[in-house]
Design an enzyme around this catalytic site. Structure first.
Site, mmCIF file in Angstrom:
data_model
loop_
_atom_site.group_PDB
_atom_site.id
_atom_site.type_symbol
_atom_site.label_atom_id
_atom_site.label_comp_id
_atom_site.label_asym_id
_atom_site.label_seq_id
_atom_site.Cartn_x
_atom_site.Cartn_y
_atom_site.Cartn_z
ATOM 1 N N ARG A 112 0.853 -1.192 0.000
ATOM 2 C CA ARG A 112 0.000 0.000 0.000
ATOM 3 C C ARG A 112 0.888 1.241 0.000
ATOM 4 O O ARG A 112 2.088 1.142 0.214
ATOM 5 C CB ARG A 112 -0.924 0.001 1.223
ATOM 6 C CG ARG A 112 -0.192 0.026 2.564
ATOM 7 C CD ARG A 112 -1.158 0.027 3.749
ATOM 8 N NE ARG A 112 -0.420 0.054 5.010
ATOM 9 C CZ ARG A 112 -1.001 -0.002 6.207
ATOM 10 N NH1 ARG A 112 -2.326 -0.106 6.306
ATOM 11 N NH2 ARG A 112 -0.284 0.049 7.300
ATOM 12 N N ASN A 150 -4.996 7.866 4.695
ATOM 13 C CA ASN A 150 -4.695 7.101 5.902
ATOM 14 C C ASN A 150 -3.212 7.195 6.225
ATOM 15 O O ASN A 150 -2.370 6.968 5.351
ATOM 16 C CB ASN A 150 -5.043 5.618 5.700
ATOM 17 C CG ASN A 150 -5.025 4.851 7.002
ATOM 18 O OD1 ASN A 150 -5.860 5.105 7.873
ATOM 19 N ND2 ASN A 150 -4.080 3.946 7.158
ATOM 20 N N GLU A 151 -2.913 7.555 7.453
ATOM 21 C CA GLU A 151 -1.517 7.601 7.923
ATOM 22 C C GLU A 151 -0.560 8.083 6.835
ATOM 23 O O GLU A 151 0.361 7.370 6.417
ATOM 24 C CB GLU A 151 -1.078 6.240 8.455
ATOM 25 C CG GLU A 151 -1.735 5.882 9.754
ATOM 26 C CD GLU A 151 -1.099 4.688 10.454
ATOM 27 O OE1 GLU A 151 -0.386 3.908 9.797
ATOM 28 O OE2 GLU A 151 -1.330 4.537 11.660
ATOM 29 N N CYS A 159 9.601 11.297 -2.280
ATOM 30 C CA CYS A 159 9.715 10.801 -3.649
ATOM 31 C C CYS A 159 10.804 11.601 -4.339
ATOM 32 O O CYS A 159 10.956 12.800 -4.095
ATOM 33 C CB CYS A 159 8.394 10.925 -4.390
ATOM 34 S SG CYS A 159 8.540 10.275 -6.071
ATOM 35 N N GLU A 308 -7.076 4.915 16.132
ATOM 36 C CA GLU A 308 -6.745 3.488 16.065
ATOM 37 C C GLU A 308 -5.907 3.091 17.267
ATOM 38 O O GLU A 308 -5.056 3.865 17.717
ATOM 39 C CB GLU A 308 -5.869 3.169 14.838
ATOM 40 C CG GLU A 308 -6.535 3.219 13.518
ATOM 41 C CD GLU A 308 -5.565 2.801 12.411
ATOM 42 O OE1 GLU A 308 -4.594 2.057 12.672
ATOM 43 O OE2 GLU A 308 -5.768 3.247 11.281
ATOM 44 N N TRP A 316 4.222 -6.493 14.116
ATOM 45 C CA TRP A 316 5.478 -5.971 13.566
ATOM 46 C C TRP A 316 6.667 -6.033 14.523
ATOM 47 O O TRP A 316 7.741 -5.572 14.201
ATOM 48 C CB TRP A 316 5.283 -4.551 13.018
ATOM 49 C CG TRP A 316 4.713 -3.590 13.992
ATOM 50 C CD1 TRP A 316 5.359 -3.004 15.026
ATOM 51 C CD2 TRP A 316 3.372 -3.093 14.018
ATOM 52 N NE1 TRP A 316 4.511 -2.179 15.705
ATOM 53 C CE2 TRP A 316 3.284 -2.199 15.106
ATOM 54 C CE3 TRP A 316 2.231 -3.305 13.230
ATOM 55 C CZ2 TRP A 316 2.112 -1.529 15.430
ATOM 56 C CZ3 TRP A 316 1.071 -2.630 13.558
ATOM 57 C CH2 TRP A 316 1.005 -1.757 14.636
ATOM 58 N N GLU A 356 -2.155 -8.409 7.359
ATOM 59 C CA GLU A 356 -2.380 -8.104 8.787
ATOM 60 C C GLU A 356 -3.413 -9.012 9.430
ATOM 61 O O GLU A 356 -4.095 -8.625 10.378
ATOM 62 C CB GLU A 356 -2.766 -6.634 8.933
ATOM 63 C CG GLU A 356 -1.628 -5.721 8.534
ATOM 64 C CD GLU A 356 -1.775 -4.293 9.023
ATOM 65 O OE1 GLU A 356 -2.900 -3.763 8.931
ATOM 66 O OE2 GLU A 356 -0.772 -3.724 9.484
ATOM 67 N N LYS A 357 -3.510 -10.243 8.913
ATOM 68 C CA LYS A 357 -4.588 -11.120 9.389
ATOM 69 C C LYS A 357 -4.394 -11.570 10.836
ATOM 70 O O LYS A 357 -5.335 -11.986 11.484
ATOM 71 C CB LYS A 357 -4.768 -12.326 8.483
ATOM 72 C CG LYS A 357 -3.513 -13.128 8.215
ATOM 73 C CD LYS A 357 -3.828 -14.205 7.180
ATOM 74 C CE LYS A 357 -2.570 -14.888 6.673
ATOM 75 N NZ LYS A 357 -1.656 -13.999 5.949
ATOM 76 N N PHE A 358 -3.185 -11.452 11.355
ATOM 77 C CA PHE A 358 -2.979 -11.855 12.759
ATOM 78 C C PHE A 358 -2.933 -10.659 13.706
ATOM 79 O O PHE A 358 -2.517 -10.776 14.840
ATOM 80 C CB PHE A 358 -1.703 -12.693 12.884
ATOM 81 C CG PHE A 358 -1.791 -13.979 12.103
ATOM 82 C CD1 PHE A 358 -2.799 -14.904 12.379
ATOM 83 C CD2 PHE A 358 -0.923 -14.232 11.062
ATOM 84 C CE1 PHE A 358 -2.917 -16.073 11.641
ATOM 85 C CE2 PHE A 358 -1.037 -15.407 10.313
ATOM 86 C CZ PHE A 358 -2.039 -16.328 10.599
HETATM 87 C C1 GLA Z 1 -1.994 1.517 10.889
HETATM 88 C C2 GLA Z 1 -2.940 1.607 9.711
HETATM 89 C C3 GLA Z 1 -3.943 0.512 9.664
HETATM 90 C C4 GLA Z 1 -3.336 -0.802 10.062
HETATM 91 C C5 GLA Z 1 -2.735 -0.646 11.425
HETATM 92 C C6 GLA Z 1 -2.209 -1.906 12.023
HETATM 93 O O1 GLA Z 1 -2.380 2.222 11.967
HETATM 94 O O2 GLA Z 1 -3.600 2.841 9.656
HETATM 95 O O3 GLA Z 1 -4.439 0.447 8.346
HETATM 96 O O4 GLA Z 1 -2.390 -1.169 9.121
HETATM 97 O O5 GLA Z 1 -1.677 0.259 11.340
HETATM 98 O O6 GLA Z 1 -0.980 -2.262 11.481
#
Ligand code: GLA
Length: 683
Positions: A112, A150-151, A159, A308, A316, A356-358
């Site tokens: 991403r 997002n973030e 770049c 979040e 990680w 990020e399934k876990f």
């Molecule tokens: C970040 C992102 C989310 C997700 C979480 C958990 O905060 O905004 O999309 O990836 O980390 O890793």
């Protein structure tokens, strides 16, 4: 009120990615959301590929149905603009959207955030998508807030491709006007870097050795601005369609690449993602507290939002243990205690595919009724309803840490006498106040400081004349300041202000510094207060200080530094300016800050046993005392002058209370007397 549609309720929920699941699962989602008391979800953050499967083909059907289902269940939506991960068709068709690093390597799709913030193609396609979303959902009853991208800058904050290079030149032309001005600001007489046309200028790419520091600094300013332009572009689109719907994006706390202070002017409210290491002994609570305080300080006139956090473990670290029982609740309360008007998670339902399934979710991989964490989610949701009276209230601090992104960027550039970890140093100082339950804001050194009793300036290396004058005004008017080594060394161009460090603070501090005798890894000196003081170990740095008006509080002991000043105090106007020319150990730093704080009249919210956090939130007509026990054992403590009603139990509390291991309480205080300082004046 951060999000008017929530009608003064605290926000509760998380990222919701229904596009990852068959629609049959959605019914269970909303049923469980209702059970848990969820009232807000951040919808579709990474759904660009589902919304626009090809350039010419949009599919909003699934999002219509998700929005309708949520509205029917009285769950509001923080609607994502979905631009954080462009679908593969885009770079396949338009390779110019891809970001390129300083070595010339391309970031490809497959994870991403691989887009170049400076790509006009990315900007055009993002704007088109956002325009369609805004137009389609502007009247939707579920829409309560906009979540832009997002973030930003999490994975790709730079770049160096052709678009970025052109945009950098344009930014520089705006900043400097002429090449002469740029050459002078960049000090290009050094190492023969003189530019004769704008087209010769590049982003700071791979170089044989240290790149020009001002070029690097300007590039950081430029990239932060370029990424902010993306936010503003999307914000303006959604704002035009829905002027009353608040807009935010999720920050990452101490995130170096983006100058969040500059960014926050553009936000309706600020929000952030808090992921401290959950394992015991890793300082997660102190790190979370510092992050909350930083983000809260970026928009001091309103609460922030915890956008979040993880329900339990992340994926990680080398080993990813779960949050110990009680910690998810406690850290959620901590966000509220420090100024958040809600608690949101990443994410609602744990994914079953993808990277990020876990990582966990409010709903995990096992059935909700069997899940320990879902039971916690429900319990927290019920509690948050009882905590609604705190919504809109704010935290007031007597202490501020001067924290400036430009100083951060500059002081951590390469080729310094010793490396400095700027944010870590600020957080170490914050942690000492945190342990004492003294509220702290993080401020820009040039911002209004009236109202603070004590300002700490750790390694405020880059300091403008305006900021230096502001600090002097603050002290002159009766404030207390503690500046540390490596403050006030360079101007905005990263040029040394010659004639004796720290030039712009010299008169204020009553001293000058001749040279630096840094201490290598493992090397120490000791400092001693007066002749009889106990020696205290110090590391990292030693300033060779000459006083010119300041009194010496402590001296070094070793070698040519023996007997020379390490800590000084200078009365200036009606206030006092202290200087710390080294780094004392943890306990000694706490001791020094304690002494200076007491002299400045700083008071703790509550004297409490170690590991007990206490904060105050205030309205015009109510005050709330939060007490959080981070210990793994119960504690008894005295509330001293405080008394009031426990918002969870509804019972009156006074004098001594007992808090279970990881327990927390919030007391709506009886306003019978003016405990702990004056109320905030209503705006
Ligand atoms: C970040 C992102 C989310 C997700 C979480 C958990 O905060 O905004 O999309 O990836 O980390 O890793």
């Amino acid at each position: 009120m951060l999000i008017p549609k929530l009608n003064s309720a605290l926000a509760y929920g998380g990222d919701y990615n229904p596009e990852q699941w068959p629609e049959s699962v959605w019914q269970e989602d909303v049923k469980l959301m209702r059970e848990a008391g969820v009232n807000l979800v951040t919808l579709g953050v990474f759904s660009w590929g589902k919304l626009q499967p090809t350039e010419k083909h949009y599919d909003f059907g699934w999002l219509d149905r998700a929005m309708d289902l949520l509205a029917a269940n009285e769950i509001f939506v923080d609607l994502a603009t979905a631009t954080a991960s462009p679908p593969p068709w885009m770079s396949h068709r338009y390779p110019d959207v891809l970001a390129i690093d300083a070595n010339g390597a391309t970031f490809y799709p497959g994870s991403r955030q691989h887009y170049s913030p400076c790509s006009p193609t990315y900007r055009r396609l993002a704007a088109t998508l956002v325009g369609r979303l805004a137009d389609r959902y502007k009247k939707h009853p579920a829409l309560a807030a906009w979540h832009i991208n997002n973030e930003y800058g999490n994975h790709v904050a730079e770049c160096h491709g052709p678009d970025a290079t052109i945009a950098f030149r344009t930014w520089l032309q705006r900043r400097y006007g002429t090449l002469e001005a740029l050459n002078s600001a960049w000090g290009t007489a050094f190492w023969s870097q003189w530019y004769s046309t704008w087209n010769e200028i590049l982003t700071p790419r791979r170089t044989p050795t240290f790149a020009n520091p001002t070029q690097q600094l300007d590039y950081k300013r430029f990239m932060s601005d370029a990424v902010l332009e993306l936010f503003v572009m999307e914000r303006d689109i959604v704002r035009a369609a829905t002027p009353d719907v608040p807009v935010t994006t999720n920050y990452m706390g101490f995130h170096k690449p983006m100058n969040y202070r500059k960014w926050s002017v553009e936000m309706d409210f600020v929000s952030w993602d808090n992921y401290p290491d959950p394992l015991p002994g890793r300082g997660g609570a102190a790190a979370g507290a510092a992050g909350h305080d930083l983000v809260r300080s970026l928009k001091k006139d309103r609460p922030f939002l915890l956008m979040e956090q993880s329900i339990s473990s992340v994926t990680w670290h080398a080993a990813n243990g779960p949050k110990p029982p009680g910690v998810m609740r406690l850290w959620s309360w901590q966000a509220l205690a420090r100024g958040s008007d809600g608690v949101l998670f990443f994410q609602w339902r744990a994914s079953k595919a993808g990277a990020e399934k876990f990582l966990g979710g409010m709903v995990s991989h096992i059935p909700a009724e069997k899940s320990r964490t879902f039971a916690d989610v429900k319990a927290l949701g019920a509690e948050l309803k009882k905590l609604a009276p705190i919504s809109g209230s704010r935290v007031r601090a007597q202490v501020a840490i001067a924290f400036d992104w430009e100083a951060w960027w500059a002081v951590e550039l390469d080729s310094k006498p010793a490396p400095i970890a700027y944010a870590t140093w600020a957080q170490e100082i914050h942690a000492r106040f945190y342990a004492q339950n003294i509220a702290v804001d993080f401020v820009h050194p040039a911002e209004e400081l009236t109202g603070y009793r004590l300002v700490i300036a750790p390694a405020l290396y880059l300091l403008s004349e305006t900021a230096a004058a502001n600090l002097a005004r603050f002290v002159e008017g009766g404030g207390h300041l503690l500046a540390t080594y490596l403050s006030g060394i360079v101007d905005e161009n990263e040029h040394v202000i010659v004639g004796g460090y720290p030039a712009r603070l010299r008169a204020l501090l009553g001293l000058w510094v001749e040279e630096w005798l840094v201490l290598g890894q493992g090397e120490t000196d000791t400092i001693r207060y007066g002749k009889r003081g106990q020696p205290v170990v110090c590391t990292h740095w030693r300033d060779a200080i000459h006083t010119e008006g300041a009194e010496v509080l402590a001296t070094f002991s070793k070698g040519i530094m023996a007997g020379r000043p390490a800590i000084t105090r200078h009365r200036f106007g009606r206030g006092v300016a202290y200087y710390l020319g080294t780094k004392p150990g943890k306990a000694a730093l706490a001791d020094l800050l304690g002494k200076i704080g007491r002299a400045a009249g700083v008071s703790a919210v509550l004297q409490a046993p170690p590991g007990v956090e206490a904060t105050l939130r205030e309205h015009a007509d109510a005050r709330f005392l939060f007490v959080l026990n981070h210990n793994t054992r119960a504690v008894r403590l005295s509330l001293r002058n405080y008394s009031g009603c426990d918002l969870i139990t509804g019972k009156q509390v006074t004098l001594t209370v007992e808090l279970a291991a990881h327990g927390a309480m919030v007391v709506e205080l009886t306003l019978k007397r003016n405990v702990g300082g004056p109320m905030h004046k209503p705006p």
